[in-house]
Design an enzyme around this catalytic site. Structure first.
Site, mmCIF file in Angstrom:
data_model
loop_
_atom_site.group_PDB
_atom_site.id
_atom_site.type_symbol
_atom_site.label_atom_id
_atom_site.label_comp_id
_atom_site.label_asym_id
_atom_site.label_seq_id
_atom_site.Cartn_x
_atom_site.Cartn_y
_atom_site.Cartn_z
ATOM 1 N N ASP A 1 0.827 -1.215 0.000
ATOM 2 C CA ASP A 1 0.000 0.000 0.000
ATOM 3 C C ASP A 1 0.860 1.263 0.000
ATOM 4 O O ASP A 1 1.964 1.274 0.538
ATOM 5 C CB ASP A 1 -0.929 -0.017 1.216
ATOM 6 C CG ASP A 1 -2.090 0.955 1.054
ATOM 7 O OD1 ASP A 1 -2.477 1.239 -0.107
ATOM 8 O OD2 ASP A 1 -2.608 1.432 2.075
ATOM 9 N N HIS B 1 2.213 3.600 -9.116
ATOM 10 C CA HIS B 1 2.005 2.182 -9.453
ATOM 11 C C HIS B 1 3.182 1.659 -10.279
ATOM 12 O O HIS B 1 3.639 0.533 -10.100
ATOM 13 C CB HIS B 1 0.691 1.989 -10.206
ATOM 14 C CG HIS B 1 -0.522 2.361 -9.402
ATOM 15 N ND1 HIS B 1 -0.695 1.942 -8.097
ATOM 16 C CD2 HIS B 1 -1.626 3.098 -9.703
ATOM 17 C CE1 HIS B 1 -1.850 2.419 -7.637
ATOM 18 N NE2 HIS B 1 -2.427 3.121 -8.593
ATOM 19 N N TRP C 1 -12.127 -1.964 -7.713
ATOM 20 C CA TRP C 1 -12.931 -1.541 -8.872
ATOM 21 C C TRP C 1 -13.641 -0.222 -8.596
ATOM 22 O O TRP C 1 -14.170 0.402 -9.515
ATOM 23 C CB TRP C 1 -13.958 -2.618 -9.244
ATOM 24 C CG TRP C 1 -13.352 -3.921 -9.662
ATOM 25 C CD1 TRP C 1 -13.326 -5.076 -8.920
ATOM 26 C CD2 TRP C 1 -12.664 -4.230 -10.888
ATOM 27 N NE1 TRP C 1 -12.668 -6.070 -9.610
ATOM 28 C CE2 TRP C 1 -12.248 -5.581 -10.824
ATOM 29 C CE3 TRP C 1 -12.350 -3.485 -12.032
ATOM 30 C CZ2 TRP C 1 -11.553 -6.202 -11.861
ATOM 31 C CZ3 TRP C 1 -11.652 -4.120 -13.056
ATOM 32 C CH2 TRP C 1 -11.257 -5.456 -12.971
ATOM 33 N N LEU D 1 10.936 -20.342 -5.533
ATOM 34 C CA LEU D 1 9.898 -19.547 -4.858
ATOM 35 C C LEU D 1 8.557 -19.627 -5.602
ATOM 36 O O LEU D 1 8.519 -19.608 -6.821
ATOM 37 C CB LEU D 1 10.351 -18.075 -4.828
ATOM 38 C CG LEU D 1 9.369 -17.081 -4.202
ATOM 39 C CD1 LEU D 1 9.397 -17.198 -2.679
ATOM 40 C CD2 LEU D 1 9.698 -15.645 -4.616
HETATM 41 C C1 IPE Z 1 -5.234 -2.762 -0.259
HETATM 42 O O1 IPE Z 1 -4.972 -1.420 -0.443
HETATM 43 C C2 IPE Z 1 -5.288 -3.442 -1.596
HETATM 44 C C3 IPE Z 1 -4.010 -3.579 -2.291
HETATM 45 C C4 IPE Z 1 -2.839 -3.269 -1.803
HETATM 46 C C5 IPE Z 1 -4.102 -4.146 -3.612
HETATM 47 P P1 IPE Z 1 -6.168 -0.353 -0.531
HETATM 48 O O2 IPE Z 1 -5.526 0.971 -0.705
HETATM 49 O O3 IPE Z 1 -7.127 -0.763 -1.576
HETATM 50 O O4 IPE Z 1 -6.854 -0.518 0.884
HETATM 51 P P2 IPE Z 1 -7.737 0.494 1.740
HETATM 52 O O5 IPE Z 1 -8.784 1.042 0.810
HETATM 53 O O6 IPE Z 1 -6.822 1.564 2.228
HETATM 54 O O7 IPE Z 1 -8.278 -0.325 2.845
HETATM 55 C C1 IPE Z 2 -1.636 0.181 -3.442
HETATM 56 O O1 IPE Z 2 -1.380 1.536 -3.438
HETATM 57 C C2 IPE Z 2 -1.809 -0.369 -4.844
HETATM 58 C C3 IPE Z 2 -3.167 -0.758 -5.207
HETATM 59 C C4 IPE Z 2 -4.184 -0.810 -4.390
HETATM 60 C C5 IPE Z 2 -3.393 -1.133 -6.589
HETATM 61 P P1 IPE Z 2 -2.573 2.586 -3.433
HETATM 62 O O2 IPE Z 2 -2.963 2.887 -4.840
HETATM 63 O O3 IPE Z 2 -3.680 2.123 -2.573
HETATM 64 O O4 IPE Z 2 -1.863 3.850 -2.818
HETATM 65 P P2 IPE Z 2 -2.455 4.806 -1.685
HETATM 66 O O5 IPE Z 2 -2.806 3.932 -0.528
HETATM 67 O O6 IPE Z 2 -3.639 5.487 -2.273
HETATM 68 O O7 IPE Z 2 -1.327 5.736 -1.391
HETATM 69 MG MG MG Z 3 -4.106 2.335 -0.597
#
Ligand code: IPE
Ligand code: IPE
Ligand code: MG
Length: 226
Positions: free
Chosen positions: A13, A30, A63, A125
């Site tokens: 995250d 990303h 989504w 792995l």
């Molecule tokens: C969790 O991150 C999902 C992924 C890392 C793919 P999110 O950014 O979607 O989670 P929330 O919304 O902060 O809980």
């Molecule tokens: C995690 O990073 C990646 C995905 C959920 C695809 P985020 O896109 O949630 O990044 P933040 O949490 O908004 O910084």
């Molecule tokens: Mg996030």
């Protein structure tokens, strides 16, 4: 005896915040996050104690994001798999996706399945990417599979019918939040949880090594007494 980090799972995250911090579009985060996936995977493939690395890449809830961000992520995944196949093979990594792939375009599904098939013989792995993955969705699909085959419902049969059959030893979340966000709910029943403020694009092998060192010292009791 220290704990073995056989199955490491990571909630990657903080990509968007990392990009925004420097005035860039979330998609830039990303892109950079994919580089961290590469380096952490390579490290784990060389670290013989880690047998499986499961990375949360796209949740069933993601989504809800803006259409353009989702489109970018889908293209990034397609590019990532096409480019990384040779690396998986060179490093003897078996790729095993988890999640409901039917939510993706047929072209992305084909790419994902082709990497899975091409690396099926690899013995190093296991890298699992959680794609259109939700822990609740996974449990529901598992129970449905058992119902269709008239199997008995038990902890063992549900576990076996899940996309990811191995319990998690070490669960890490980057990005500063202390929540699970629907990741590996069943498999993390007795996982050791580590949270770090580091945003995923800035997460390093050095920090992972420090977390593993702490994990090894934890007393894991699994409900018993030591
Ligand atoms: C969790 O991150 C999902 C992924 C890392 C793919 P999110 O950014 O979607 O989670 P929330 O919304 O902060 O809980
Ligand atoms: C995690 O990073 C990646 C995905 C959920 C695809 P985020 O896109 O949630 O990044 P933040 O949490 O908004 O910084
Ligand atoms: Mg996030």
């Amino acid at each position: 005896m220290s704990n073995l980090p056989s199955h490491v799972a990571i909630i990657m995250d903080g990509n968007g915040r990392w990009a925004q911090k420097q005035g860039k579009n979330r998609t830039f985060g990303h892109e950079k996050g994919a580089e961290t996936v590469r380096s952490i995977t390579a490290y784990c493939s060389q670290h013989s104690e880690v047998k499986q690395l499961t990375l949360y890449a796209f949740s069933t809830e993601n989504w809800k994001r803006p259409k353009l961000e989702i489109e970018f992520l889908m293209k990034l995944l397609e590019r990532y798999f096409k480019k990384e196949l040779s690396t998986y093979l060179e490093q003897n990594i078996r790729f095993h996706p988890i999640g409901d792939l039917s939510g993706f375009s047929s072209s992305l599904q084909k790419t994902i399945i082709s990497v899975c098939e091409a690396t099926a013989h690899c013995t190093g792995l296991i890298q699992s990417l959680a794609l259109n993955y939700g822990g609740r969705d996974e449990i529901v699909r598992s129970v449905q599979k058992l119902q269709h085959s008239n199997s008995t419902i038990s902890e063992a049969s549900i576990s076996e019918a899940l996309d990811c059959v191995n319990d998690v030893d070490l669960l890490i979340r980057t990005g500063g939040d202390h929540r699970i966000s629907n990741f590996l709910l069943w498999q993390s029943a007795y996982a050791e949880l580590f949270f770090t403020d580091t945003l995923w694009p800035e997460f390093t092998i050095d920090e992972l090594e420090k977390i593993i060192a702490k994990f090894k010292k934890v007393e894991r009791r699994f409900g018993g007494v030591n």
